[in-house]
Design a protein around this motif. Sequence first.
Motif, PDB file in Angstrom:
ATOM      1  N   GLU A  50       0.824  -1.213   0.000  1.00 20.75           N
ATOM      2  CA  GLU A  50       0.000   0.000   0.000  1.00 20.75           C
ATOM      3  C   GLU A  50       0.854   1.257   0.000  1.00 20.75           C
ATOM      4  OE1 GLU A  50      -4.144   1.327   2.149  1.00 20.75           O
ATOM      5  OE2 GLU A  50      -2.668   0.249   3.357  1.00 20.75           O
ATOM      6  N   ALA A  51       0.526   2.201  -0.867  1.00 21.49           N
ATOM      7  CA  ALA A  51       1.242   3.473  -0.924  1.00 21.49           C
ATOM      8  C   ALA A  51       0.889   4.314   0.300  1.00 21.49           C
ATOM      9  CB  ALA A  51       0.883   4.221  -2.199  1.00 21.49           C
ATOM     10  N   PRO A  52       1.827   5.149   0.781  1.00 19.45           N
ATOM     11  CA  PRO A  52       1.571   5.952   1.988  1.00 19.45           C
ATOM     12  C   PRO A  52       0.327   6.830   1.897  1.00 19.45           C
ATOM     13  CG  PRO A  52       3.910   5.941   1.500  1.00 19.45           C
ATOM     14  CD  PRO A  52       3.229   5.259   0.341  1.00 19.45           C
ATOM     15  N   THR A  53       0.096   7.482   0.748  1.00 20.56           N
ATOM     16  CA  THR A  53      -1.085   8.342   0.615  1.00 20.56           C
ATOM     17  C   THR A  53      -2.363   7.528   0.707  1.00 20.56           C
ATOM     18  OG1 THR A  53       0.117   9.950  -0.747  1.00 20.56           O
ATOM     19  CG2 THR A  53      -2.288   9.953  -0.889  1.00 20.56           C
ATOM     20  N   ALA A  89       6.567   8.839   5.834  1.00 20.06           N
ATOM     21  CA  ALA A  89       6.958   7.985   4.719  1.00 20.06           C
ATOM     22  C   ALA A  89       8.336   8.371   4.200  1.00 20.06           C
ATOM     23  CB  ALA A  89       5.932   8.074   3.592  1.00 20.06           C
ATOM     24  N   GLY A  91      10.225   7.405   0.983  1.00 19.23           N
ATOM     25  CA  GLY A  91       9.889   6.687  -0.238  1.00 19.23           C
ATOM     26  C   GLY A  91       8.496   6.090  -0.083  1.00 19.23           C
ATOM     27  N   ARG A  92       8.372   4.792  -0.337  1.00 20.71           N
ATOM     28  CA  ARG A  92       7.088   4.110  -0.166  1.00 20.71           C
ATOM     29  C   ARG A  92       7.002   3.383   1.168  1.00 20.71           C
ATOM     30  NH1 ARG A  92       3.564   3.201  -4.387  1.00 20.71           N
ATOM     31  NH2 ARG A  92       2.958   1.200  -3.486  1.00 20.71           N
ATOM     32  N   THR A  93       8.030   3.524   1.998  1.00 19.08           N
ATOM     33  CA  THR A  93       8.029   2.859   3.300  1.00 19.08           C
ATOM     34  C   THR A  93       7.241   3.682   4.309  1.00 19.08           C
ATOM     35  OG1 THR A  93      10.201   1.887   2.867  1.00 19.08           O
ATOM     36  CG2 THR A  93       9.453   1.916   5.155  1.00 19.08           C
TER      37      THR A  93
END
Length: 204
Positions: A50-53, A89, A91-93
Amino acid sequence: MPDFIYLASQSPRRSQLLEQLGVRHELLLPNVDGDEAEDAEAIESALAGEAPTAYVERVTGLKLDAAVARRARRGLPTAPILCSDTTVALGRTIYGKPDDAAHAERMLGELAGHEHRVLTAVALQWGSKRLTALSVSRVTFSKLTLEQIAAYVATGEPLGKAGAYGIQGRAAAFIPQLSGSYSGIMGLPLYETSQLLRAVGFGV
């Protein structure tokens, strides 16, 4: 329109920020035990990949769903209900709240020396109308030694905070630069929040 709103958040910082706006509010918190116990931790679990946004917006919506049901179940007077969620976040973490001191140290070690994003989603429910907003800020951490990280974690401040730090506390000494919303980084972006409240006719 009522002269107060419900804040469905256990964060004292969000309550203080609403007070800063002069918004009268009452807390609408989940039960932690008994027949109506709610699993807040399950709501905050990220989905695989899942992306942070997407994560922070989804979690905020789920929190608001739970709060709307909670108000109805308790038979409380109707009023706008406000929810918010913050994540960090790199990056994507996604960096949520640390599980313990060792986890906090690992998070801070990874954030040190880098720029990361702080995403805070806000959702407001009034009747059948639901409004949402997203605040995205960028925060740069200086390089930190293991000793600096351990000393900061030992204060207890990182626990219970996304990304294992509070910008309004001692971690400010580690941040040479930020852009975006300071209140959003704290957990409730006041500009976006006031815009949502005005949109449903609540005076700010």
